[in-house]
Design an enzyme around this catalytic site. Structure first.
Site, short mmCIF file in Angstrom:
data_model
loop_
_atom_site.label_atom_id
_atom_site.label_comp_id
_atom_site.label_asym_id
_atom_site.label_seq_id
_atom_site.Cartn_x
_atom_site.Cartn_y
_atom_site.Cartn_z
N SER A 261 0.44 -1.15 -0.40
CA SER A 261 0.27 0.05 -0.11
C SER A 261 1.09 1.05 0.11
O SER A 261 0.22 2.41 -0.16
CB SER A 261 -0.68 -0.90 1.47
OG SER A 261 -1.62 -0.79 1.06
N VAL B 123 0.93 -4.21 3.67
CA VAL B 123 1.39 -5.65 4.03
C VAL B 123 2.70 -5.95 4.07
O VAL B 123 2.76 -7.42 4.38
CB VAL B 123 -0.24 -5.86 3.91
CG1 VAL B 123 -1.57 -5.58 4.56
CG2 VAL B 123 -0.04 -6.07 2.41
N1 GLN Z 1 -1.93 -5.13 -2.02
C1 GLN Z 1 -2.67 -5.24 -0.99
C2 GLN Z 1 -4.21 -5.03 -1.03
O1 GLN Z 1 -4.65 -4.40 -2.19
C3 GLN Z 1 -2.09 -3.94 0.04
C4 GLN Z 1 -2.88 -3.65 1.41
C5 GLN Z 1 -1.71 -3.08 2.09
O2 GLN Z 1 -0.50 -2.96 1.70
N2 GLN Z 1 -2.50 -2.89 3.01
O3 GLN Z 1 -4.89 -5.89 0.43
#
Ligand code: GLN
Length: 306
Positions: free
Chosen positions: A66, A260
């Site tokens: 994210s 994440v």
């Molecule tokens: N690619 C991840 C998702 O869409 C990103 C989420 C995150 O890093 N919080 O769930």
């Protein structure tokens, strides 16, 4: 602060947060991320003169996830000025990053650009101007870090797409309100690919430096007006760590955006850009060791926006 002091300080931060390294849970809803060893930690600090200092595994690549939402927002603002704010809000959501619940109540306008729904709209807006949002983010990261080898990890991207029912659902739902203009599958693909960029703390800290330099790029040219970077930093502070943004502001006291993959990019305007990485996450999806390190960093330096 002299260069040698910064190296010592980062070594001290790394020592002090050592008990937190390996704690928390690695994100496994994207199976390829579930395979990452949680016992890793890195921190890098980029200073306005373009120098970068680090400690721990600060040259080890991890999944941007994210944190890419900062770069898509900055690029969309640079391309289309304020237009994006017709399509996405700037209020904290108080819900999880991948939540669907507010969207129907709020007629398909996501709360902010840093939850998944908001980032999908920003990706769509950027794609409408530049064609491929992922390539635009990659070009930006390569130019600002000086590392031409930054790539999307296609294994991580394929893994997220294979388990992407929720992202697809969010994007279709947004499209039903007319808030996705491109092809749904194409926008999801671009979103997942910019989340799957592999980057290390050094390159990430350098890539975020424009937010500490009030919109100036590495080569001294202006990407964004100070007013714009003020706004991005403000939204990072209030929305960058999802439903933990209040606690993060309380503990760390500077704008930060987590992913994440275990990374966090944090900014002390006028002073530095900080990238931390530790794959173990708390229940809100923020790196346990990363938040602890930023907490110690701002405490030891007394640098904060307050
Ligand atoms: N690619 C991840 C998702 O869409 C990103 C989420 C995150 O890093 N919080 O769930």
């Amino acid at each position: 602060m002299a260069a040698v002091d910064m190296d010592q300080l980062l070594a001290q931060v790394t020592r002090e947060i050592e008990p937190q390294i390996g704690t928390g849970t690695v994100a496994d809803y994207i199976p390829a991320l579930g395979a990452v060893d949680p016992n890793q930690f890195g921190i890098a600090v980029a200073l306005p003169d373009g120098t970068c200092h680090g400690s721990g595994q600060w040259t080890e690549p991890f999944s941007l996830q994210s944190i890419s939402k900062i770069f898509t927002l900055a690029l969309a603002l640079a391309q289309n000025d304020e237009d994006i704010w017709w399509r996405v809000g700037r209020e904290p959501s108080g819900t999880a990053f991948n939540s669907l619940v507010q969207l129907e109540y709020e007629n398909g306008i996501p709360r902010n650009p840093f939850i998944n729904a908001g980032a999908l709209v920003v990706t769509d807006q950027l794609a409408g101007v530049v064609g491929d949002a992922t390539e635009a983010v990659l070009d930006f990261l390569r130019a600002e870090s000086g590392n031409p080898d930054i790539r999307c990890d296609e294994v991580v991207a394929a893994s997220e797409e294979d388990h992407g029912d929720r992202i697809l659902a969010l994007t279709h739902f947004l499209a039903s309100y007319g808030n996705i203009h491109g092809d749904v599958r194409d926008i999801v693909r671009q979103y997942v690919r910019h989340c799957s960029i592999a980057i290390n703390c050094r390159d990430l800290a350098l890539s975020g430096l424009f937010l500490a330099r009030h919109g100036l790029l590495r080569d001294g040219s202006r990407m964004l007006a100070h007013n714009h970077t003020k706004r991005i930093n403000a939204v990072m502070l209030t929305c960058g760590t999802y439903d933990a943004a209040g606690e993060f502001a309380y503990r760390v006291g500077i704008p930060g955006k987590s992913g994440v993959g275990g990374g966090i990019l944090a900014i002390v305007p006028g002073r530095c850009s900080i990238a931390v990485w530790g794959p173990g996450l708390d229940r809100r999806g923020n790196s346990v060791s990363g938040v602890a390190a930023l907490d110690r960093f701002t405490a030891l330096t007394d640098w904060s926006v307050f």
